[in-house]
Structure formats: C-alpha cells, structure tokens
Write a protein that holds these residues in place. Structure first.
Motif, PDB file in Angstrom:
ATOM      1  N   VAL A 125       0.872  -1.178   0.000  1.00  0.00           N
ATOM      2  CA  VAL A 125       0.000   0.000   0.000  1.00  0.00           C
ATOM      3  C   VAL A 125       0.907   1.226   0.000  1.00  0.00           C
ATOM      4  CG1 VAL A 125      -1.817   1.260   1.192  1.00  0.00           C
ATOM      5  CG2 VAL A 125      -1.776  -1.245   1.283  1.00  0.00           C
ATOM      6  N   PRO A 126       1.114   1.848  -1.153  1.00  0.00           N
ATOM      7  CA  PRO A 126       2.019   3.008  -1.189  1.00  0.00           C
ATOM      8  C   PRO A 126       1.426   4.183  -0.438  1.00  0.00           C
ATOM      9  CG  PRO A 126       0.886   2.753  -3.279  1.00  0.00           C
ATOM     10  CD  PRO A 126       0.553   1.543  -2.468  1.00  0.00           C
ATOM     11  N   SER A 127       2.281   4.951   0.198  1.00  0.00           N
ATOM     12  CA  SER A 127       1.866   6.169   0.889  1.00  0.00           C
ATOM     13  C   SER A 127       2.733   7.318   0.388  1.00  0.00           C
ATOM     14  CB  SER A 127       2.011   6.014   2.410  1.00  0.00           C
ATOM     15  OG  SER A 127       3.342   5.703   2.760  1.00  0.00           O
ATOM     16  N   TYR A 128       2.293   8.536   0.643  1.00  0.00           N
ATOM     17  CA  TYR A 128       2.971   9.716   0.127  1.00  0.00           C
ATOM     18  C   TYR A 128       3.490  10.575   1.277  1.00  0.00           C
ATOM     19  CZ  TYR A 128       0.454   8.286  -4.056  1.00  0.00           C
ATOM     20  OH  TYR A 128      -0.036   7.560  -5.116  1.00  0.00           O
ATOM     21  N   ASP A 129       4.539  11.284   0.999  1.00  0.00           N
ATOM     22  CA  ASP A 129       5.115  12.173   2.009  1.00  0.00           C
ATOM     23  C   ASP A 129       4.082  13.209   2.442  1.00  0.00           C
ATOM     24  OD1 ASP A 129       7.471  10.804   1.758  1.00  0.00           O
ATOM     25  OD2 ASP A 129       8.392  12.246   0.381  1.00  0.00           O
ATOM     26  N   ASP A 130       4.022  13.424   3.742  1.00  0.00           N
ATOM     27  CA  ASP A 130       3.129  14.423   4.329  1.00  0.00           C
ATOM     28  C   ASP A 130       1.653  14.134   4.091  1.00  0.00           C
ATOM     29  OD1 ASP A 130       5.287  15.918   5.285  1.00  0.00           O
ATOM     30  OD2 ASP A 130       5.464  17.046   3.422  1.00  0.00           O
ATOM     31  N   TYR A 131       1.307  12.897   3.666  1.00  0.00           N
ATOM     32  CA  TYR A 131      -0.101  12.594   3.426  1.00  0.00           C
ATOM     33  C   TYR A 131      -0.922  12.763   4.702  1.00  0.00           C
ATOM     34  CZ  TYR A 131      -4.440  10.149   2.640  1.00  0.00           C
ATOM     35  OH  TYR A 131      -5.778   9.841   2.578  1.00  0.00           O
ATOM     36  N   GLN A 132      -0.437  12.162   5.804  1.00  0.00           N
ATOM     37  CA  GLN A 132      -1.209  12.228   7.042  1.00  0.00           C
ATOM     38  C   GLN A 132      -1.355  13.657   7.538  1.00  0.00           C
ATOM     39  OE1 GLN A 132       1.036   9.371   9.372  1.00  0.00           O
ATOM     40  NE2 GLN A 132      -0.518   7.800   9.066  1.00  0.00           N
ATOM     41  N   LYS A 133      -0.335  14.469   7.332  1.00  0.00           N
ATOM     42  CA  LYS A 133      -0.383  15.854   7.787  1.00  0.00           C
ATOM     43  C   LYS A 133      -1.415  16.661   7.010  1.00  0.00           C
ATOM     44  CE  LYS A 133       2.550  19.952   8.386  1.00  0.00           C
ATOM     45  NZ  LYS A 133       3.918  20.504   8.221  1.00  0.00           N
ATOM     46  N   ILE A 134      -1.570  16.356   5.715  1.00  0.00           N
ATOM     47  CA  ILE A 134      -2.445  17.159   4.856  1.00  0.00           C
ATOM     48  C   ILE A 134      -3.863  16.589   4.800  1.00  0.00           C
ATOM     49  CG2 ILE A 134      -2.827  17.986   2.500  1.00  0.00           C
ATOM     50  CD1 ILE A 134       0.216  17.958   2.135  1.00  0.00           C
ATOM     51  N   TYR A 135      -3.975  15.310   4.430  1.00  0.00           N
ATOM     52  CA  TYR A 135      -5.284  14.760   4.103  1.00  0.00           C
ATOM     53  C   TYR A 135      -6.033  14.174   5.299  1.00  0.00           C
ATOM     54  CZ  TYR A 135      -4.086  15.425  -0.762  1.00  0.00           C
ATOM     55  OH  TYR A 135      -3.749  15.984  -1.970  1.00  0.00           O
ATOM     56  N   THR A 136      -5.355  13.963   6.424  1.00  0.00           N
ATOM     57  CA  THR A 136      -6.056  13.492   7.619  1.00  0.00           C
ATOM     58  C   THR A 136      -6.041  14.567   8.702  1.00  0.00           C
ATOM     59  OG1 THR A 136      -4.095  12.461   8.623  1.00  0.00           O
ATOM     60  CG2 THR A 136      -5.387  11.115   7.084  1.00  0.00           C
ATOM     61  N   ALA A 137      -5.881  15.818   8.285  1.00  0.00           N
ATOM     62  CA  ALA A 137      -5.838  16.914   9.255  1.00  0.00           C
ATOM     63  C   ALA A 137      -7.084  16.916  10.133  1.00  0.00           C
ATOM     64  CB  ALA A 137      -5.719  18.245   8.511  1.00  0.00           C
ATOM     65  N   HIS A 138      -6.870  17.044  11.427  1.00  0.00           N
ATOM     66  CA  HIS A 138      -7.947  17.130  12.425  1.00  0.00           C
ATOM     67  C   HIS A 138      -8.744  15.834  12.568  1.00  0.00           C
ATOM     68  CE1 HIS A 138      -7.080  21.405  12.198  1.00  0.00           C
ATOM     69  NE2 HIS A 138      -7.376  21.406  10.915  1.00  0.00           N
ATOM     70  N   SER A 139      -8.308  14.757  11.934  1.00  0.00           N
ATOM     71  CA  SER A 139      -9.074  13.506  11.968  1.00  0.00           C
ATOM     72  C   SER A 139      -9.267  12.992  13.393  1.00  0.00           C
ATOM     73  CB  SER A 139      -8.378  12.440  11.120  1.00  0.00           C
ATOM     74  OG  SER A 139      -9.044  11.205  11.233  1.00  0.00           O
ATOM     75  N   GLU A 140      -8.234  13.043  14.215  1.00  0.00           N
ATOM     76  CA  GLU A 140      -8.344  12.525  15.574  1.00  0.00           C
ATOM     77  C   GLU A 140      -9.371  13.313  16.377  1.00  0.00           C
ATOM     78  OE1 GLU A 140      -4.597  11.997  17.542  1.00  0.00           O
ATOM     79  OE2 GLU A 140      -3.578  11.395  15.695  1.00  0.00           O
ATOM     80  N   LYS A 141      -9.333  14.642  16.267  1.00  0.00           N
ATOM     81  CA  LYS A 141     -10.293  15.474  16.987  1.00  0.00           C
ATOM     82  C   LYS A 141     -11.716  15.232  16.481  1.00  0.00           C
ATOM     83  CE  LYS A 141      -7.360  19.369  18.368  1.00  0.00           C
ATOM     84  NZ  LYS A 141      -7.176  20.849  18.278  1.00  0.00           N
ATOM     85  N   ILE A 142     -11.848  15.075  15.178  1.00  0.00           N
ATOM     86  CA  ILE A 142     -13.171  14.848  14.608  1.00  0.00           C
ATOM     87  C   ILE A 142     -13.741  13.521  15.094  1.00  0.00           C
ATOM     88  CG2 ILE A 142     -14.415  14.388  12.464  1.00  0.00           C
ATOM     89  CD1 ILE A 142     -12.532  16.405  11.110  1.00  0.00           C
ATOM     90  N   ARG A 143     -12.930  12.482  15.120  1.00  0.00           N
ATOM     91  CA  ARG A 143     -13.411  11.188  15.604  1.00  0.00           C
ATOM     92  C   ARG A 143     -13.826  11.274  17.074  1.00  0.00           C
ATOM     93  NH1 ARG A 143      -9.889   7.422  15.909  1.00  0.00           N
ATOM     94  NH2 ARG A 143      -7.969   8.456  15.242  1.00  0.00           N
ATOM     95  N   GLU A 144     -13.094  12.057  17.841  1.00  0.00           N
ATOM     96  CA  GLU A 144     -13.474  12.254  19.240  1.00  0.00           C
ATOM     97  C   GLU A 144     -14.808  12.991  19.337  1.00  0.00           C
ATOM     98  OE1 GLU A 144     -11.791  14.401  23.334  1.00  0.00           O
ATOM     99  OE2 GLU A 144     -10.749  14.657  21.422  1.00  0.00           O
ATOM    100  N   ALA A 145     -14.994  14.016  18.525  1.00  0.00           N
ATOM    101  CA  ALA A 145     -16.244  14.774  18.544  1.00  0.00           C
ATOM    102  C   ALA A 145     -17.420  13.908  18.110  1.00  0.00           C
ATOM    103  CB  ALA A 145     -16.126  15.999  17.642  1.00  0.00           C
ATOM    104  N   ILE A 146     -17.199  13.026  17.130  1.00  0.00           N
ATOM    105  CA  ILE A 146     -18.256  12.111  16.696  1.00  0.00           C
ATOM    106  C   ILE A 146     -18.627  11.167  17.829  1.00  0.00           C
ATOM    107  CG2 ILE A 146     -18.805  10.219  15.128  1.00  0.00           C
ATOM    108  CD1 ILE A 146     -17.035  11.607  13.030  1.00  0.00           C
ATOM    109  N   ARG A 147     -17.617  10.634  18.496  1.00  0.00           N
ATOM    110  CA  ARG A 147     -17.860   9.682  19.586  1.00  0.00           C
ATOM    111  C   ARG A 147     -18.593  10.344  20.743  1.00  0.00           C
ATOM    112  NH1 ARG A 147     -14.992   8.572  24.090  1.00  0.00           N
ATOM    113  NH2 ARG A 147     -13.249   9.854  23.371  1.00  0.00           N
ATOM    114  N   LEU A 148     -18.206  11.580  21.089  1.00  0.00           N
ATOM    115  CA  LEU A 148     -18.811  12.285  22.215  1.00  0.00           C
ATOM    116  C   LEU A 148     -20.070  13.052  21.813  1.00  0.00           C
ATOM    117  CD1 LEU A 148     -15.588  13.758  23.874  1.00  0.00           C
ATOM    118  CD2 LEU A 148     -16.859  11.712  24.543  1.00  0.00           C
ATOM    119  N   ARG A 149     -20.327  13.147  20.509  1.00  0.00           N
ATOM    120  CA  ARG A 149     -21.454  13.915  19.988  1.00  0.00           C
ATOM    121  C   ARG A 149     -21.385  15.364  20.468  1.00  0.00           C
ATOM    122  NH1 ARG A 149     -26.613   9.702  20.424  1.00  0.00           N
ATOM    123  NH2 ARG A 149     -25.753   8.126  19.016  1.00  0.00           N
ATOM    124  N   ARG A 150     -20.289  16.005  20.111  1.00  0.00           N
ATOM    125  CA  ARG A 150     -20.066  17.411  20.468  1.00  0.00           C
ATOM    126  C   ARG A 150     -20.081  18.285  19.218  1.00  0.00           C
ATOM    127  NH1 ARG A 150     -17.232  17.705  25.392  1.00  0.00           N
ATOM    128  NH2 ARG A 150     -18.275  16.258  26.823  1.00  0.00           N
TER     129      ARG A 150
END
Length: 252
Positions: A125-150
C-alpha cells in the motif's frame, strides 16, 4: 466450505448479534439453503452450544457464552495485514499506531507458519510524504467529537477558495481512496453538508452536545445519497432510451 468451518462461522454470526438472526439471513451469509442452516443449528445445540430461538422467528446465543480463542487461516491473516497497511498508510497517526499494535497482537497468537506473514506479504500500500499531515488533518479530533457527539466549529476553504466559518454536528468520516471527507449537519444551512478534511484550516470542539435521530444521522444521509443516485441513473436511462427512439423509431 466444510461443515466444521461452516458451524464455526455460524457461531461467530450469532455471537456478534445483539438481536436474533433469522435462518434466511444466515443462509444468505453462508451461501447455503435455509434447510442446511436448520440442520446446523440442531447440530450446535446437540453439541452443547446454547442456541436460543425457534424456526420462523430467529436465533441467538445465550448471553455470557464464551467461544474458544479465534484462529485465522492464511487468507484471513493476509486480509488483516493488508487492511492494517491501508490504515497505516491512509489513516491518521493515531489510527496507524493502533493498526500496527493490533497486528502485533494478532501475529503473537497465530501458528508459527503464519507468524512471518507480515514480512512476506506481496501486497503493498504506497503512501505519500506528508499525506497524514495534509489529508487526515484534524481527523483525531473529529473522531473524538463524533464519539462524544459534540458540536464543532470549523474555518473552511470552499472549492471556490472562499473562507467560511461553520458550526456543525459531525456524523461520520468517509474515505474516497485519497481524500477524507466529514459528513455533518450544518447549523447554518440546516441540512447535511460534506467537508474535505484537507480544506479545514482550524477546528475547535465545543462543550455543547447534540443528538442524532432518525432523520439526522450518517445512515440516513447515505440512504438519501443512494436514493438520489438511483433516481439519477433512472433519469439517464430514460433519456438514453428517448434519444434512441428518436433516431431509431419503431417501424409502423
């Protein structure tokens, strides 16, 4: 599929259900007849597996029933490893770490001849430099907000490069092969809206919560999109048929 493997899959189906599961549902999943399912249910009961239910209603395992530890075959291990590599390459950093930890736990319990599958797996599964920094920005916070329904406040750059500030109720994340999008209920528009994570410039989670309901949740949104897609396909087919009849009219 051998009967022993089918019985094991049948137990897993029942174990993973909170409500009863009908013989038809099990037959469709296992790709066997309902009569075969009834015979398998009887075989499980005779072997001491506490299956509750009856024909025509549904079945389930008694609560608190514990199955022996799961064992994986080679193809199942390879599927898990490939999935973990995809999460590692295309998910956010926290998801990547969790996927790697999960794989180590799985490899620790599989037989010796499967333990080195991760090193020999010919699926990349090829990955690209800085992919996580650009395309998954704020993903962790968003998943937390979804879980907590905030509620969440975002500063967003639209497709026309205009800035927009929105207060949204985050409902789910969807991965499109490269781009991650957030499905949310936009309080400004009072409707569903979809936001690309790489266009979110800032994000803040509120202490205010929100509720989901039958007409406001991720499944409802996906059902609406599926219905609209079906209508669009039907409209296109009618248009194509009309064009065909125009250029190729029926013979009198």
């Amino acid at each position: 599929m051998q009967r022993a493997e089918r019985l094991f899959q049948l137990m897993n189906l029942l174990r993973n259900r909170r409500t009863v599961m009908t013989a038809r549902q099990m037959s469709e999943h296992l790709q066997v007849s309902e009569r075969t399912v009834y015979r398998d249910i009887q075989a499980l009961s005779l072997s001491g597996v506490p299956v509750e239910g009856e024909a025509g209603v549904g079945y389930r395992l008694q609560r608190h029933y514990q199955l022996p530890p799961l064992m994986f075959d080679r193809q199942e291990v390879e599927a898990l490893l490939l999935g973990a590599r995809m999460v590692s390459g295309w998910g956010d950093e926290q998801m990547a770490r969790s996927a790697k930890n999960a794989i180590q736990k799985i490899l620790a319990i599989v037989p010796d001849h499967l333990r080195h599958s991760d090193e020999n797996l010919p699926l990349l599964v090829p990955s690209y430099d800085d992919y996580q920094k650009i395309y998954t920005a704020h993903s962790e916070k968003i998943r937390e907000a979804i879980r907590l329904r905030r509620l969440v406040r975002i500063d967003y750059v639209r497709a026309d490069n205009e800035f927009s500030c929105r207060h949204i109720e985050p409902l789910g994340l969807i991965f499109w092969g490269k781009v991650w999008t957030l499905v949310a209920w936009c309080q400004l528009r009072d409707d569903y809206r979809v936001f690309r994570l790489d266009r979110i410039r800032s994000l803040a989670i509120s202490e205010t919560g929100f509720d989901v309901k039958d007409t406001k949740n991720l499944k409802h949104y996906l059902d609406l999109m599926a219905a609209q897609y079906g209508q669009q396909v039907a409209t296109n087919e009618k248009a194509q048929q009309a064009n065909c009849e125009q250029f190729h009219p029926d013979e009198p």
